[in-house]
Design a protein around this motif. Structure first.
Motif, short mmCIF file in Angstrom:
data_model
loop_
_atom_site.label_atom_id
_atom_site.label_comp_id
_atom_site.label_asym_id
_atom_site.label_seq_id
_atom_site.Cartn_x
_atom_site.Cartn_y
_atom_site.Cartn_z
N ASP A 195 0.86 -1.18 0.00
CA ASP A 195 0.00 0.00 0.00
C ASP A 195 0.89 1.22 0.00
O ASP A 195 1.93 1.25 0.67
N LEU A 196 0.48 2.25 -0.74
CA LEU A 196 1.22 3.49 -0.85
C LEU A 196 0.32 4.63 -0.42
O LEU A 196 -0.90 4.56 -0.58
N VAL A 197 0.92 5.69 0.12
CA VAL A 197 0.14 6.85 0.56
C VAL A 197 1.01 8.11 0.42
O VAL A 197 2.23 8.05 0.59
N GLY A 198 0.35 9.21 0.09
CA GLY A 198 1.04 10.48 -0.01
C GLY A 198 0.13 11.62 0.39
O GLY A 198 -1.09 11.50 0.39
N THR A 199 0.75 12.73 0.75
CA THR A 199 0.00 13.92 1.14
C THR A 199 0.47 15.09 0.28
O THR A 199 1.55 15.07 -0.29
N GLU A 200 -0.35 16.11 0.27
CA GLU A 200 -0.05 17.36 -0.44
C GLU A 200 0.36 17.14 -1.88
O GLU A 200 1.52 17.36 -2.21
N PRO A 201 -0.47 16.72 -2.75
CA PRO A 201 -1.89 16.39 -2.58
C PRO A 201 -2.06 14.97 -2.03
O PRO A 201 -1.18 14.13 -2.15
N PHE A 202 -3.23 14.72 -1.46
CA PHE A 202 -3.52 13.39 -0.92
C PHE A 202 -3.72 12.39 -2.06
O PHE A 202 -4.43 12.67 -3.03
N TRP A 203 -3.09 11.24 -1.91
CA TRP A 203 -3.24 10.16 -2.88
C TRP A 203 -2.96 8.84 -2.17
O TRP A 203 -2.36 8.80 -1.10
N SER A 204 -3.40 7.76 -2.77
CA SER A 204 -3.09 6.42 -2.27
C SER A 204 -2.87 5.50 -3.46
O SER A 204 -3.33 5.78 -4.57
N GLY A 205 -2.17 4.44 -3.20
CA GLY A 205 -1.89 3.49 -4.27
C GLY A 205 -1.86 2.07 -3.72
O GLY A 205 -1.71 1.86 -2.50
N ARG A 206 -2.01 1.14 -4.61
CA ARG A 206 -1.95 -0.26 -4.24
C ARG A 206 -1.20 -1.04 -5.31
O ARG A 206 -1.41 -0.80 -6.51
N ILE A 207 -0.36 -1.94 -4.85
CA ILE A 207 0.30 -2.88 -5.74
C ILE A 207 -0.23 -4.26 -5.35
O ILE A 207 -0.03 -4.70 -4.21
N ARG A 208 -0.90 -4.89 -6.28
CA ARG A 208 -1.43 -6.23 -6.08
C ARG A 208 -1.00 -7.09 -7.25
O ARG A 208 -0.61 -6.57 -8.30
N GLU A 209 -1.07 -8.38 -7.08
CA GLU A 209 -0.64 -9.29 -8.14
C GLU A 209 -1.38 -9.02 -9.45
O GLU A 209 -0.80 -9.06 -10.52
N ASP A 210 -2.66 -8.69 -9.35
CA ASP A 210 -3.46 -8.51 -10.56
C ASP A 210 -3.53 -7.06 -11.06
O ASP A 210 -4.12 -6.81 -12.11
N GLY A 211 -2.95 -6.10 -10.33
CA GLY A 211 -3.02 -4.75 -10.84
C GLY A 211 -2.40 -3.69 -9.96
O GLY A 211 -2.10 -3.91 -8.80
N LEU A 212 -2.22 -2.52 -10.56
CA LEU A 212 -1.74 -1.32 -9.87
C LEU A 212 -2.90 -0.33 -9.84
O LEU A 212 -3.64 -0.20 -10.81
N LEU A 213 -3.02 0.37 -8.72
CA LEU A 213 -4.08 1.36 -8.59
C LEU A 213 -3.50 2.63 -7.98
O LEU A 213 -2.80 2.58 -6.97
N LEU A 214 -3.80 3.75 -8.59
CA LEU A 214 -3.48 5.07 -8.04
C LEU A 214 -4.78 5.82 -7.92
O LEU A 214 -5.53 5.97 -8.89
N ASP A 215 -5.08 6.29 -6.71
CA ASP A 215 -6.31 7.04 -6.45
C ASP A 215 -5.91 8.42 -5.94
O ASP A 215 -5.34 8.56 -4.86
N ARG A 216 -6.22 9.45 -6.72
CA ARG A 216 -5.91 10.83 -6.36
C ARG A 216 -7.20 11.53 -6.00
O ARG A 216 -8.16 11.50 -6.77
N MET A 217 -7.21 12.16 -4.84
CA MET A 217 -8.43 12.84 -4.40
C MET A 217 -8.87 13.90 -5.38
O MET A 217 -10.05 14.15 -5.56
N ASP A 218 -7.90 14.54 -6.02
CA ASP A 218 -8.24 15.63 -6.93
C ASP A 218 -8.17 15.23 -8.40
O ASP A 218 -8.31 16.08 -9.26
N GLY A 219 -7.96 13.94 -8.67
CA GLY A 219 -7.81 13.57 -10.08
C GLY A 219 -8.37 12.21 -10.45
O GLY A 219 -8.14 11.74 -11.56
N GLY A 220 -9.08 11.58 -9.56
CA GLY A 220 -9.67 10.29 -9.89
C GLY A 220 -8.69 9.14 -9.75
O GLY A 220 -7.54 9.31 -9.34
N ALA A 221 -9.16 7.97 -10.13
CA ALA A 221 -8.37 6.75 -9.99
C ALA A 221 -7.91 6.24 -11.35
O ALA A 221 -8.59 6.41 -12.36
N VAL A 222 -6.73 5.63 -11.34
CA VAL A 222 -6.19 4.98 -12.53
C VAL A 222 -5.79 3.57 -12.12
O VAL A 222 -5.03 3.39 -11.16
#
Length: 156
Positions: free
Chosen positions: A51-78
């Motif tokens: 699991d990944l996390v960042g501030t200023e701007p707030f964001w979170s990420g996940r690394i899983r076997e089946d995929g990568l996810l980046l979720d930005r509070m101000d820009g949506g998820a990829v």
């Protein structure tokens, strides 16, 4: 007599070299590179979920076997398929690309984890890795840790 002695020495040297085998440094063909009791070379381990996390701007990420996810509070998820990790020195790098549909813009998402203690500055959680995320040329910085390690710590 000298010629005979020289011929014997040369012949013995040829026999010794032939007995060494075809492998490097006298290693016989088919032999293992290291003795069975030799320690195995160990590199960085980036297996498992992060699991990944960042501030200023707030964001979170996940690394899983089946995929990568980046979720930005101000820009949506990829979300992109996990291409697998590439080891770069001590760092783990996941570099995923997805072309856009019908000629639209696609995404390139890169997660880079560096093993070092990291604090998100907002909680008391201690992360095992610093994280850098690149999405389509923008850079985000934060922290990352293995899911099982983070679950043992108090949540913010």
């Amino acid at each position: 007599m000298m010629r005979f002695a020289a011929a014997v020495v040369v012949g013995a040297a040829c026999l010794l070299l032939a007995a060494c085998g075809d492998g490097p440094m006298g290693q016989a063909e088919g032999a293992s590179a290291a003795p069975a009791d030799a320690p195995a070379a160990v590199g960085p381990d980036y297996g498992g979920d992060f699991d990944l996390v960042g501030t200023e701007p707030f964001w979170s990420g996940r690394i899983r076997e089946d995929g990568l996810l980046l979720d930005r509070m101000d820009g949506g998820a990829v979300a992109l398929p996990n291409p697998g990790v590439r080891i770069d020195g001590e760092e783990g790098v996941w570099d995923a690309e997805q072309p856009g549909e019908a000629g639209g813009a696609g995404h390139r998402l890169v997660f880079r984890l560096t093993p070092q203690p990291c604090s998100d500055g907002m909680s008391d959680r201690v992360f095992s890795h610093a994280a850098e995320v690149w999405l389509d040329g923008a850079t985000l910085k934060g922290c990352a840790g293995r899911v099982e390690e983070l679950e043992k710590q108090r949540r913010p």
